[in-house]
Scaffold this motif. Structure first.
Motif, PDB file in Angstrom:
ATOM      1  N   ASP A  45      -5.651  -1.679  -0.193  1.00  0.00           N
ATOM      2  CA  ASP A  45      -5.927  -0.789   0.929  1.00  0.00           C
ATOM      3  C   ASP A  45      -6.735  -1.567   1.958  1.00  0.00           C
ATOM      4  N   PRO A  79      -1.349  -4.162  -5.153  1.00  0.00           N
ATOM      5  CA  PRO A  79      -1.758  -3.223  -4.105  1.00  0.00           C
ATOM      6  C   PRO A  79      -2.973  -3.710  -3.333  1.00  0.00           C
ATOM      7  N   VAL A  99      -6.870  -1.428  10.536  1.00  0.00           N
ATOM      8  CA  VAL A  99      -5.693  -1.915   9.809  1.00  0.00           C
ATOM      9  C   VAL A  99      -4.971  -3.013  10.570  1.00  0.00           C
ATOM     10  N   HIS A 150       0.885  -1.169   0.000  1.00  0.00           N
ATOM     11  CA  HIS A 150       0.000   0.000   0.000  1.00  0.00           C
ATOM     12  C   HIS A 150       0.920   1.215   0.000  1.00  0.00           C
ATOM     13  N   THR A 210      -7.758  -0.947   4.788  1.00  0.00           N
ATOM     14  CA  THR A 210      -8.771  -0.264   5.591  1.00  0.00           C
ATOM     15  C   THR A 210     -10.167  -0.574   5.073  1.00  0.00           C
ATOM     16  N   GLU A 211     -10.271  -1.049   3.833  1.00  0.00           N
ATOM     17  CA  GLU A 211     -11.571  -1.384   3.248  1.00  0.00           C
ATOM     18  C   GLU A 211     -12.017  -2.753   3.735  1.00  0.00           C
ATOM     19  N   HIS A 268       0.663   4.686   1.960  1.00  0.00           N
ATOM     20  CA  HIS A 268       1.007   4.739   3.387  1.00  0.00           C
ATOM     21  C   HIS A 268       2.470   5.081   3.577  1.00  0.00           C
ATOM     22  N   HIS A 324       1.632  -6.266   7.717  1.00  0.00           N
ATOM     23  CA  HIS A 324       1.283  -4.851   7.569  1.00  0.00           C
ATOM     24  C   HIS A 324       0.835  -4.235   8.893  1.00  0.00           C
TER      25      HIS A 324
END
Length: 281
Positions: free
Chosen positions: A93, A91, A145, A55, A95-96, A58, A122
């Protein structure tokens, strides 16, 4: 059940490619100075096909910056013990809410439809503080996360493993905790320490949940590792705590994690393992 025989001399000799034919997803492997990159290189050197999750936004927002994905992939490919083992990057994300399951599916598809090893490396950096400084947004960000995405990754991984023949060997999950339970804890990183502690606490429950799939689940505390985030007097102060006179390097926990991925570690599960180098606190 009959008692297992002692290993033969041939079985005692270490296979130079103990992960040949197996596949691994390593999350948070977006820069060459990080633990995820070191883990991926070790797994590749042992013969595993590896999917590198990154990601980049970040890291780009952090003081250490981001690497080019192609440079990270090239460094892992350089370590390949088996030239036929693939190295792929993509990639995500995390957070989704749907991203963990999507990532498991994407990684498995890229590696031939199967995923043996999950290394959830991560984590969210920053957006944290002391007890007086934290707020709901900081707590929620680290939860999403550092903990929620890891549990959802393990869930999706387990569902994928159920499609394999019964008790297919080689299933491994490694999560990452931190030093929140050692010495003085992490009073200036309350949100991060809380969520990393949750993973450590969940390790035994997850290992029991995945036992029938012949999957081991362990959690590694890498200790203070030089990933280029601290310098000057603060760096020297940490260094002074170690009998070896140095920080941990990314390859230190990587060697532990790579070993946990091999058949030699098939009897180790539900454990939180510290890679601390004999730290004098």
């Amino acid at each position: 059940m009959p008692r297992l025989p002692s290993p033969t001399p041939a079985q005692l000799r270490r296979d130079p490619l103990p992960l040949r034919g197996r596949t691994a997803l390593v999350t948070g492997a977006s820069r060459r100075g990080g633990i995820g990159y070191a883990v991926a290189r070790r797994l590749a050197a042992y013969g595993a096909g590896v999917y590198l999750h990154h990601h980049v936004p970040h890291d780009a927002a952090m003081p250490w910056g981001a690497d080019r994905t192609e440079d990270v992939v090239a460094g892992v490919r350089e370590a390949l013990g088996d030239p036929d083992a693939p190295v792929v990057a993509g990639p995500g994300d995390l957070t989704e809410p749907d991203a963990p399951a999507d990532l498991i599916g994407t990684a498995a598809a890229a590696l031939g439809g199967r995923l043996d090893i999950l290394v959830a490396n991560h984590a969210l950096s920053g957006s944290d503080g002391s007890l007086d400084e934290i707020d709901a947004a900081m707590l929620d960000a680290h939860w999403a996360v550092d903990t929620r995405s890891v549990i959802l990754l393990v869930q999706a991984y387990a569902r994928l493993r159920t499609r394999l023949p019964d008790r297919t060997p080689g299933g491994r999950v490694m999560m990452m905790t931190s030093g929140q339970d050692i010495a003085g804890g992490m009073p200036d990183e309350i949100a991060y320490g809380l969520q990393k502690g949750a993973l450590a606490s969940a390790t035994r429950s997850l290992s029991t949940a995945l036992a029938d799939l012949a999957v081991t689940v362990n959690c590694v505390n890498p200790g203070p590792v030089d990933t280029d985030y601290l310098h000057g007097d603060a760096y020297a102060a940490v260094e002074s705590h170690f009998p070896a006179g140095r920080w941990g390097m990314p390859d230190d926990p990587a060697r532990l994690i790579a070993w946990l991925a091999t058949d030699e570690a098939e009897w180790i599960t539900g454990q939180v393992i510290d890679s601390e180098g004999g730290c004098r606190r």
